[in-house]
Design a protein around this motif. Structure first.
Motif, PDB file in Angstrom:
ATOM      1  N   GLU A  32       0.824  -1.196   0.000  1.00  0.00           N
ATOM      2  CA  GLU A  32       0.000   0.000   0.000  1.00  0.00           C
ATOM      3  C   GLU A  32       0.872   1.265   0.000  1.00  0.00           C
ATOM      4  OE1 GLU A  32      -2.903  -0.097   3.072  1.00  0.00           O
ATOM      5  OE2 GLU A  32      -4.191   1.346   2.097  1.00  0.00           O
ATOM      6  N   THR A  59      -5.529   1.819   4.746  1.00  0.00           N
ATOM      7  CA  THR A  59      -6.769   1.114   4.982  1.00  0.00           C
ATOM      8  C   THR A  59      -6.596  -0.395   4.907  1.00  0.00           C
ATOM      9  OG1 THR A  59      -7.223   1.646   2.696  1.00  0.00           O
ATOM     10  CG2 THR A  59      -8.396   2.904   4.343  1.00  0.00           C
ATOM     11  N   VAL A  60      -6.180  -0.891   3.751  1.00  0.00           N
ATOM     12  CA  VAL A  60      -6.143  -2.342   3.595  1.00  0.00           C
ATOM     13  C   VAL A  60      -5.153  -2.963   4.564  1.00  0.00           C
ATOM     14  CG1 VAL A  60      -5.787  -4.215   2.007  1.00  0.00           C
ATOM     15  CG2 VAL A  60      -6.702  -2.096   1.187  1.00  0.00           C
ATOM     16  N   CYS A  64      -6.402  -2.873   8.039  1.00  0.00           N
ATOM     17  CA  CYS A  64      -7.498  -3.813   8.220  1.00  0.00           C
ATOM     18  C   CYS A  64      -6.948  -5.222   8.429  1.00  0.00           C
ATOM     19  CB  CYS A  64      -8.385  -3.757   6.986  1.00  0.00           C
ATOM     20  SG  CYS A  64      -9.972  -4.464   7.220  1.00  0.00           S
ATOM     21  N   VAL A  65      -5.973  -5.594   7.608  1.00  0.00           N
ATOM     22  CA  VAL A  65      -5.412  -6.932   7.728  1.00  0.00           C
ATOM     23  C   VAL A  65      -4.598  -7.047   9.016  1.00  0.00           C
ATOM     24  CG1 VAL A  65      -3.902  -8.607   6.636  1.00  0.00           C
ATOM     25  CG2 VAL A  65      -5.437  -7.267   5.259  1.00  0.00           C
ATOM     26  N   LEU A  90      -7.016  -7.582  11.610  1.00  0.00           N
ATOM     27  CA  LEU A  90      -7.552  -8.933  11.457  1.00  0.00           C
ATOM     28  C   LEU A  90      -6.601  -9.951  12.072  1.00  0.00           C
ATOM     29  CD1 LEU A  90      -9.765 -10.650  10.110  1.00  0.00           C
ATOM     30  CD2 LEU A  90      -8.381 -10.721   8.069  1.00  0.00           C
ATOM     31  N   GLU A  91      -5.313  -9.771  11.804  1.00  0.00           N
ATOM     32  CA  GLU A  91      -4.337 -10.724  12.317  1.00  0.00           C
ATOM     33  C   GLU A  91      -4.095 -10.541  13.814  1.00  0.00           C
ATOM     34  OE1 GLU A  91      -1.486 -12.191   8.950  1.00  0.00           O
ATOM     35  OE2 GLU A  91      -1.368 -10.028   9.054  1.00  0.00           O
ATOM     36  N   LEU A 123     -14.066  -8.546  11.013  1.00  0.00           N
ATOM     37  CA  LEU A 123     -13.637  -7.900   9.776  1.00  0.00           C
ATOM     38  C   LEU A 123     -14.641  -6.880   9.233  1.00  0.00           C
ATOM     39  CD1 LEU A 123     -11.493  -7.717   7.553  1.00  0.00           C
ATOM     40  CD2 LEU A 123     -12.663  -9.551   6.393  1.00  0.00           C
ATOM     41  N   PRO A 124     -15.920  -7.254   9.077  1.00  0.00           N
ATOM     42  CA  PRO A 124     -16.827  -6.277   8.460  1.00  0.00           C
ATOM     43  C   PRO A 124     -16.917  -4.968   9.230  1.00  0.00           C
ATOM     44  CG  PRO A 124     -17.836  -8.444   8.553  1.00  0.00           C
ATOM     45  CD  PRO A 124     -16.577  -8.536   9.337  1.00  0.00           C
ATOM     46  N   MET A 167     -13.845  -2.889   8.814  1.00  0.00           N
ATOM     47  CA  MET A 167     -13.783  -2.250   7.502  1.00  0.00           C
ATOM     48  C   MET A 167     -14.642  -1.001   7.450  1.00  0.00           C
ATOM     49  SD  MET A 167     -13.707  -5.169   4.701  1.00  0.00           S
ATOM     50  CE  MET A 167     -13.204  -3.954   3.530  1.00  0.00           C
ATOM     51  N   LEU A 201     -12.900   1.766   9.323  1.00  0.00           N
ATOM     52  CA  LEU A 201     -11.735   2.296   8.616  1.00  0.00           C
ATOM     53  C   LEU A 201     -12.155   3.153   7.433  1.00  0.00           C
ATOM     54  CD1 LEU A 201      -9.338  -0.786   8.582  1.00  0.00           C
ATOM     55  CD2 LEU A 201      -9.175   1.240   9.992  1.00  0.00           C
ATOM     56  N   LEU A 202     -13.145   2.652   6.705  1.00  0.00           N
ATOM     57  CA  LEU A 202     -13.599   3.354   5.516  1.00  0.00           C
ATOM     58  C   LEU A 202     -14.140   4.732   5.876  1.00  0.00           C
ATOM     59  CD1 LEU A 202     -13.969   2.836   2.511  1.00  0.00           C
ATOM     60  CD2 LEU A 202     -16.264   2.073   2.989  1.00  0.00           C
TER      61      LEU A 202
END
Lengths: 612, 612
Positions: free
Chosen positions: A274, A531-532, A535-536, A539-540, A548-549, A552, A555-556
């Motif tokens: 990113e 963002t991505v 997010c990951v 998630l981790e 996750l949802p 997201m 973050l968005l």
């Protein structure tokens, strides 16, 4: 950028000026493979000393593509199959070594921080138990002062580039701009020791940013065969003597650093992906991933080894911040509302933080430019202020009675870990603000993230905590020690997330600990605008796909709201440091600009030959 | 590629041929936004009908960059702020809709397959319980025959492009080559119904590939406002009437498809990222991720709803294939050896599979070209052969006694799920081969992956299973029904993985179920040569970070070994279908090729004007 260059070149050809390509072939000096100046960037910075904006900065742009002069072509064609295999083998070996060394150094830093900070805090707690509060404060302040002094002296005297997070410079590097002395051996060593000192000193900064820088330094040093003065003159290494392979290695290094900081292998790869806005190759993806996987293995092996108690106070600290894989998260459509509120708040506060930090950094720049002593004094006064607040503020909080079910087992505690610190309270009571403040930053995050602790924190304590970390987060970042931005933002964000969770009370199904996580995520998105990868990483960290949802959505929203006000914190630092940053995709109108127009429109772009 | 074009163009300018750019401006016809031919590809395919290799294929190359003629520039500049916001809003709305629709359709397919195949198998089991074996066979074969007939007739008569997985064409599309009729409404409908039929028929194929194609079709149809003949003439949609936005949408669609197939949101994004060799933008990353997250939410909501038993035989089937998040994987340094062996085996078998599949597909091409009836007959004979094997082979396996601890609870069973099928065995005994064969493919994978079942499968049964699926995997892929490659490869790979696990016996600490997972991963890497996305997909499937390092080693070794022998299965299909595929990074020598040289060296590259 590709396009700009093409048109600039086309224009140059049309107006009968000698072709850049021809010029190069005539120049006998330019036949070395490692040529710092890039043809396409000649228009912007034709010498190492370029004026960008109104600042003089000693930056170099470098080759995007491998330079293809005759010598290179001959060299490439003359390579035998064995040599190509050597090259491939070396590439993978380096990726492995980058992961291995980053993992080992990350473990050592964690080990050192947990032990130094741990023994310090244990000694302070002993004084408090004896009710010698003043001695406790003096001990803590002195220890923090000394640790900050070590970090600051190293940074000020030996490697000024080691101060700060290093991520903006890495981002700039990966987009084609080289800051000198950024990836040297001195920088690496100062960064490691300085980071240990600064984090152990309880300053409001993290080891995450420095770890990314450390990973990149390791990669860079490996690629060039060692520190500048003691380079190994190994014949194989010359294959790596070009900007592309060097940048690839540094990409691996920065991914490994992120992975080591958050134990997030995929997040690390996506972070690099990113951030590297203008350059990416699929082939690199897998090599980067390989490095981060090695880091994970090293970290896990270290944790396994330390479980048996061989690492002092290390325990399982410093690595996993928040694992809720076992928790079944339940939420309904109504929970979207508080989640959206967190997102909006994150965007607003994030951009506000960026704005204020910009102002603070400008003031700091003025102070820091006055000389080394000023730099040192600034760092040390921040350290003393931090000590006073961390030690003094818990006295403001009321003692709260322990839950009877927890009594005698985990509440109250005076050991390092644990959610319920006794501090100045009588037996059977705990001080919730001491739980958050008189601990390492990592433990503070763990405590504030902890789930199923709905009634643990008083809203007043959280407000004090939030206000304190807002101030510390602003004044700590610019001082001359290695400092990461991730942790301060996580601390701030988790505080208001948790406050919102308490405010929602019975109207929500989401645990307050998860509110804290979402708050942290929202502020990171609102300030850093990644963002991505964020997010990951979350998630981790949480190891729970169910989150996750909502992560997201948060973050968005936070990123969108933040983007309405100002650019990301990294871009603000770019501007302050005078680093040019080229967007991956220029606006369409840029494609038709000619060199002449460029010179007319932007008089600030001036080139100087050498040091004038 | 960029570079080839640039030099080709530069060469063209030098030799005084009219500039391509000028030519375009003189041509009044070229002022529409959607121009199928790309300037830079003119040298390779200057008309829709190009001869590639020795085949005539009706493919179109398309615009990499937005075409910038005067009209476009004027249009871009005249857009108000509101229009730009409309455009951004639409982009995100489409990303949301793509995720939503893909998720819903994936749920419907799963629901249909589980119910059709489930009731079919229950009926067969009832005949077996009554020991009417022949009737059972006739019922099963007839049902499979009919289901295959439906799928094949639809594919043969209405949408020949719906046959096969569709992934190669999508890969080609995302790299700049458009196959006509690939993303139409007919294709979409035939793909959905055909996929349900073919998978329910027990053929050795999966719904994973078709789901990717379905996702892409949905995206393409949304972008153009509906099917060709009934397009919505919405003014806003004209913003999406260019190749770049269309490709972005299809990227979202393919990611959503992968996500729906494996419930792997990050894996889906990385799949698109890895496959899109020549084009990627950071901005797309987040939008793609958004789509996949929507898919996950839809799938989760559907599973939540179906838990209450409203979905017939659906249960939790068809979605999660293998979740071992609760298992603590323990392995030592010695376990690297069998892991490496699996990797090498995966590479060898994968490339062997590619080689043999290539031969089989060539023979199939000859048969399929003879006409529709031949296509149909081929599909139906494969169906009958599959039925005979699936029903007949379990009789070869010996009945094994149930573990006393499991007796009466889960062994033996005659329901659809469950690890211990009774089949032809007396009470208290089970038939391990029936467990693997007389079930849906998804359940077979679940059964062979299942952990803590060290003594469940006899090595002889596994050998029969492996041999059968090797044959079926080769003969099933080329028939005229929607077929995915993922599942056949997973079935083959898990079989030899588990066999190796049994062979290792007490010398290993890794569970046999995990050996099966690693076997599946190795064969996928050995055949498809994807690495990062596979790794993340397996990470998300198993939901266990501890498995990551060994999965990576397996994938790396398998890919490396496989690459020594032949290209990936997708590239083989590319060649068979005559799809050109341009590597992202040309060899350095290519940069200096001129148009003249190209014409001299490769006489196969001929361009025709229109249909001659």
């Amino acid at each position: 950028m590709e396009d700009i260059y093409r048109l600039v070149e086309a224009e140059a050809t049309n107006t009968e000026t000698p072709n850049v390509e021809d010029e190069e072939e005539q120049d006998p000096e330019s036949n070395d493979l490692h040529q710092p100046l890039l043809k396409r960037n000649r228009t912007l910075s034709s010498s190492p000393l370029a004026i960008v904006g109104a600042k003089v900065s000693h930056i170099e742009s470098f080759d995007y593509e491998i330079n293809e002069n005759d010598l290179f072509k001959q060299d490439w064609r003359s390579r035998s199959k064995v040599q190509v295999l050597q090259y491939i083998f070396l590439k993978w070996l380096f990726a492995f070594l980058v992961g291995l060394l980053t993992g080992v150094i990350a473990t050592l830093i964690n080990l050192a921080v947990e032990n130094i900070a741990g023994y310090k805090l244990l000694a302070v707690v002993r004084y408090i138990e004896e009710e010698r509060y003043l001695m406790g404060f003096i001990y803590m302040a002195a220890a923090n002062f000394l640790l900050t002094l070590v970090a600051a002296v190293l940074c000020v005297c030996f490697a000024p580039t080691a101060a700060g997070p290093g991520i903006p410079e890495i981002k700039a590097y990966l987009n084609g701009v080289d800051t000198p002395h950024m990836f040297g051996a001195t920088t690496l060593i100062v960064k490691i020791i300085g980071s240990i000192g600064a984090v152990s000193a309880g300053l409001d900064l993290g080891k995450e940013g420095p770890l990314v820088h450390i990973g990149s330094c390791i990669a860079s040093l490996l690629g060039q065969g060692g520190p500048d003065n003691y380079r190994i003159k190994w014949r194989w290494l010359r294959y790596f003597n070009n900007d592309r392979d060097r940048r690839d290695l540094i990409t691996c290094g920065s991914s490994s650093g992120v992975c080591a900081a958050f134990r997030a292998p995929v997040g690390g790869v996506l972070f690099a992906l990113e951030e590297v806005a203008t350059w990416w190759r699929s082939a690199l993806l897998w090599r980067t991933f390989f490095s981060t996987a090695v880091v994970v293995v090293v970290l896990r092996a270290a944790m396994e080894y330390c479980k048996s108690g061989n690492c002092g106070l290390f325990g399982k600290g410093g690595l996993i911040m928040f694992d809720v894989s076992g928790v079944s998260v339940r939420y309904h459509a109504v929970d979207i509302i508080p989640v959206a509120v967190i997102g909006v708040l994150g965007g607003l506060l994030g951009s506000l933080y960026n704005y204020l930090l910009h102002k603070v950094l400008k003031v700091y720049n003025v102070i820091n430019e006055k000389g080394r002593l000023h730099k040192l004094l600034l760092s040390l006064s921040v350290s003393i202020f931090t000590s006073v607040c961390l030690y003094g503020l818990p006295f403001l909080a009321k003692c709260r009675p322990c839950d009877p079910s927890l009594l005698d087992s985990s509440c109250p505690t005076n050991t390092r870990a644990g959610n319920f610190k006794q501090f100045n309270c009588p037996n059977g009571y705990y001080n919730d603000l001491a739980t958050l403040l008189l601990t390492t930053n990592d433990d503070a995050v763990r405590n504030i993230f902890s789930i199923n602790t709905a009634s643990e924190y008083n809203i007043l304590s959280l407000i004090i905590f939030f206000a304190l970390y807002c101030i510390l987060g602003l004044i700590t970042f610019g001082i001359a020690v290695p400092s990461g931005l991730f942790l301060p933002i996580i601390l701030m964000g988790s505080a208001y997330g948790r406050m919102l969770g308490i405010a929602m009370g019975p109207y929500t199904n989401i645990d307050q600990g998860l509110y804290a996580v979402l708050g942290a995520a929202s502020l990171m998105a609102g300030s850093m605008r990644m963002t991505v990868s964020l997010c990951v990483i979350f998630l981790e960290l949480t190891n729970n796909l169910l989150l996750l949802p909502i992560t997201m959505i948060v973050l968005l929203i936070a990123k969108t709201v933040g983007d309405c006000f100002n650019p990301s914190i990294y871009e603000i630092i770019f501007e302050l440091k005078g680093l040019p940053f080229l967007e991956a995709h220029p606006e369409p109108w840029m494609r038709n600009i000619t060199v002449g127009e460029l010179a007319d429109v932007k008089p600030a772009v001036v080139t100087l030959n050498g040091v004038e």
